[in-house]
Each structure stands twice: as C-alpha cells, then as structure tokens.
Motif scaffolding. Structure first.
Motif, short mmCIF file in Angstrom:
data_model
loop_
_atom_site.label_atom_id
_atom_site.label_comp_id
_atom_site.label_asym_id
_atom_site.label_seq_id
_atom_site.Cartn_x
_atom_site.Cartn_y
_atom_site.Cartn_z
N GLU A 47 22.61 51.63 7.78
CA GLU A 47 22.33 51.94 8.96
C GLU A 47 21.12 52.72 9.03
O GLU A 47 20.18 52.64 9.80
CB GLU A 47 23.37 52.75 10.05
N VAL A 48 21.05 53.84 8.13
CA VAL A 48 19.97 54.85 8.02
C VAL A 48 18.71 53.99 7.44
O VAL A 48 17.55 54.44 8.25
CB VAL A 48 20.23 55.94 6.67
N GLU A 86 32.35 52.56 3.27
CA GLU A 86 31.71 53.47 4.40
C GLU A 86 30.43 54.06 4.07
O GLU A 86 29.34 53.90 4.90
CB GLU A 86 32.80 54.52 4.82
N LYS A 87 30.34 54.34 2.87
CA LYS A 87 28.88 54.95 2.51
C LYS A 87 27.93 53.94 2.38
O LYS A 87 26.79 54.06 2.90
CB LYS A 87 29.15 55.59 1.08
N CYS A 91 12.34 51.54 11.75
CA CYS A 91 11.62 51.62 13.01
C CYS A 91 10.21 52.02 13.12
O CYS A 91 9.49 51.86 14.02
CB CYS A 91 12.63 52.44 14.17
N PHE A 92 9.83 52.93 11.92
CA PHE A 92 8.49 53.30 11.90
C PHE A 92 7.47 52.22 11.76
O PHE A 92 6.46 52.28 12.45
CB PHE A 92 8.66 54.03 10.52
N ARG A 98 27.72 51.03 4.40
CA ARG A 98 27.50 50.82 5.66
C ARG A 98 26.56 51.98 6.45
O ARG A 98 25.60 51.58 7.09
CB ARG A 98 28.78 50.90 6.44
N ILE A 99 26.90 53.19 6.12
CA ILE A 99 26.11 54.35 6.64
C ILE A 99 24.57 54.22 6.07
O ILE A 99 23.81 54.22 6.81
CB ILE A 99 26.71 55.72 6.23
N GLY A 135 7.98 49.26 13.40
CA GLY A 135 8.11 48.24 14.21
C GLY A 135 7.45 48.94 15.60
O GLY A 135 7.53 48.20 16.69
N ILE A 136 6.69 49.86 15.59
CA ILE A 136 6.25 50.56 16.68
C ILE A 136 5.00 49.92 17.18
O ILE A 136 4.11 50.10 16.38
CB ILE A 136 5.97 52.17 16.57
N GLU A 137 4.84 49.44 18.48
CA GLU A 137 3.39 49.03 18.85
C GLU A 137 2.81 50.06 19.62
O GLU A 137 3.43 51.44 20.24
CB GLU A 137 3.96 48.11 20.18
N LYS A 161 17.95 51.01 8.35
CA LYS A 161 17.38 50.08 9.40
C LYS A 161 16.91 50.77 10.24
O LYS A 161 15.81 50.61 10.87
CB LYS A 161 18.55 49.32 10.01
N THR A 162 17.17 52.16 10.44
CA THR A 162 16.65 53.06 11.34
C THR A 162 15.27 53.43 11.12
O THR A 162 14.48 53.47 11.74
CB THR A 162 17.60 54.23 11.83
N LEU A 163 15.09 53.91 9.75
CA LEU A 163 13.83 54.24 9.44
C LEU A 163 12.94 53.05 9.36
O LEU A 163 11.65 53.40 9.44
CB LEU A 163 14.08 54.66 7.62
#
Lengths: 113, 192
Positions: A10-11, A3-4, A17-18, A6-7, A20-22, A13-15
């Motif tokens: 996810e964290v 579980e750890k 996003c910095f 996996r989390i 990928g911002i257009e 992948k979300t970070l």
C-alpha cells in the motif's frame, strides 16, 4: 500475504502517485490579470506619494516645533526649581529665626547624627 | 534572450521582456505553488504575487544565481508564507480550506483512458493521503520533495533554489522519503 507485506505494498502504491500527477494549466489571461494588478499597485504608490508630499514637507517643521517645546519646558522646569530652592532658603531662615536656631544649635544636631 | 540581457531589459522596465519572463515561467511557478498549497485559485494568486515581487524587486537581483533560480526562491518563500498564514487562520476555526484542498488534489489525477471508476477513485484517495503525508514533513524536507517529486526539478536545481549543497538536498530527500514511508506505514497499519 502477511499483514506487513500488505502494508508495504500500500505504501509503495501511494508513493507512486508522485509519478501520476498531471500539471495544472494556468487560467486564461493570467498575464492580463497580472498587468492589471501591477498597474493598480503603481497607481496606489503614486497616490500615496502625492498625498504624502504635503506631510513630508511638514515633518521638519514639526520636528523643530517639538525641539523648541522641549527647550521651553526645560527652561520653565529649571527656573521653577531655582525659585523653589530660593523660597526654601527663605522659609528655613524664617523658621530658624522664629525658633532662635543658631549655628551652634545646628552643629549640635549634626554631631548627634 | 539570455539571462543577463533579460535582466537588463527588465531593469529598464521593458514590458515585452517582462511578458516574455511571465510566459516562460508561469506554468511552472503555478505548479510549484500548487505543490505546496494544493488549491488552484490560491496557487494562481501566489504565482501572481511572485511575479509582482519580481517586477518590484528586479533591481535587487544581484545575478549571483540564475534568474529562474531567483524566481523559484521567491515562489517557495511566498508559498510557505501562505501556508503559515493559513495555519494561523485554521487555529481560529476556518476549515473550508481542508475541503477545497481535497477537491483540487482529486482533480489533478487524470481520468483514466478506459473507464474504471473504482481504480480512478482509489488513485484519487492515494493522492490525497500522500499530500497529507507530505504536509506533515519538516519544512526543508517538504520543500525538497515538492520541488523534486512534484515539479521535477533536478537535485542541482533544488540545491540552487534552496541555497544548499547537492549533498544536503540528497540527504533531505532521503530523510523525507523515509519519513513519508513511516507516516504511510502507520496510516495503513491503522486501517487494518
């Protein structure tokens, strides 16, 4: 995968996003709209200056009037106090005469205090 | 035109100089504002106010920093003022900004080259979650991470804009990243 883990994935992948911002593009005629806003601000400033001029000239006159009024009030009040204190002395004398108070009587009272 | 010449021209009220300044900075100013407020229209409004402030206050610019640094300082201040005002309004029950915000962050994710709606949607959701995590940071950390991560300012540039040292900025960014990780970890742990 625990579980750890996996989390944590996810964290991460979300970070990411910095990256990928257009960038957003300004709408057309940004400067034209800005210029219109500046012109409107300048026009408003001019209008306020022109309408305020009359009041600005009155300010010293109003201030002087206020000062004069204060003086007059002060004079009236102090004169009033004087008159009252004169009246008071008269009343006291009349009272003393009425009840035959003398200096000795007065001294008696002050001794008692 | 170099900074000094541009400043002199602006102080004299040269309209061409002002237009040049706006044209060279408008995109980055708008995107910096957008990094804070997450709404296109609001970001443009704030950007207009930034340039309006530059126009009105050019005489007070002391040349102790670069002209661009001064502009982005105004940009950060105006954006934070807007956020504070919005927060006050929210307390009185205006929630439409929340929905507007979601819409704009979703639009910012580019459509994929190959049609993969599932992945595209996932990315949109992650961007929104990340934005909410950034919004929960302390003000200084939010400023540092928005300028560095969203707008690509270097540590040196961020330090100049914030009026801090480079080491303070490094420390702020390090703490911001740690706090983001914590917030995101808690979020995904709750998701199960």
């Amino acid at each position: 995968m625990t579980e750890k883990e996996r989390i944590r994935q996810e964290v991460e992948k979300t970070l990411q996003c910095f990256d990928g911002i257009e960038k957003i593009e300004p709408r057309p005629f940004f400067f034209t709209r800005l210029k219109a806003r500046i012109n409107s601000t300048d026009a408003e400033k001019k209008r306020v200056k022109q309408s305020g001029w009359g009041f600005a000239a009155l300010r010293p006159a109003l201030l002087s009037l206020l000062i004069v009024l204060n003086f007059v009030s002060a004079i009236v009040i102090f004169r009033g106090n004087e008159t009252r204190s004169d009246n008071r002395s008269e009343y006291l004398s009349a009272f003393a005469e009425e009840y035959s108070f003398t200096q000795e009587t007065e001294d008696l009272f002050s001794f008692a205090n | 035109m170099d900074d000094r010449t541009l400043h002199q021209e602006l102080a004299c009220g040269n309209p061409a100089a002002f237009q040049q300044l706006v044209n060279s900075h408008q995109s980055r100013v708008i995107n910096t504002c957008y990094g804070f407020v997450s709404n296109k229209e609001d970001a443009e409004d704030i950007a207009q106010e930034v340039f309006l402030e530059v126009y009105k206050s050019i005489d007070s610019f002391r040349e102790d920093a670069k002209l661009s640094t001064w502009i982005y300082r105004i940009c950060v201040t105006k954006s934070l003022d807007f956020l504070r005002k919005r927060k006050r309004k929210k307390r009185f029950g205006r929630f439409k900004d929340l929905f507007g915000k979601t819409q704009d962050r979703i639009e910012q994710i580019p459509a994929p080259a190959t049609a993969n709606p599932q992945k595209h949607l996932e990315k949109q959701e992650r961007a929104e979650i990340l934005q909410q995590a950034v919004d929960s940071l302390a003000e200084n950390q939010k400023i540092a991470i928005t300028l560095n991560k969203y707008e690509g300012f270097s540590y040196q540039e961020v330090a100049e804009i914030m009026g801090a040292s480079v080491s303070s900025v490094e420390s702020l960014l390090h703490r911001a990243k740690k706090n983001l990780e914590k917030t995101l970890y808690r979020y995904y742990a709750q998701q199960g």
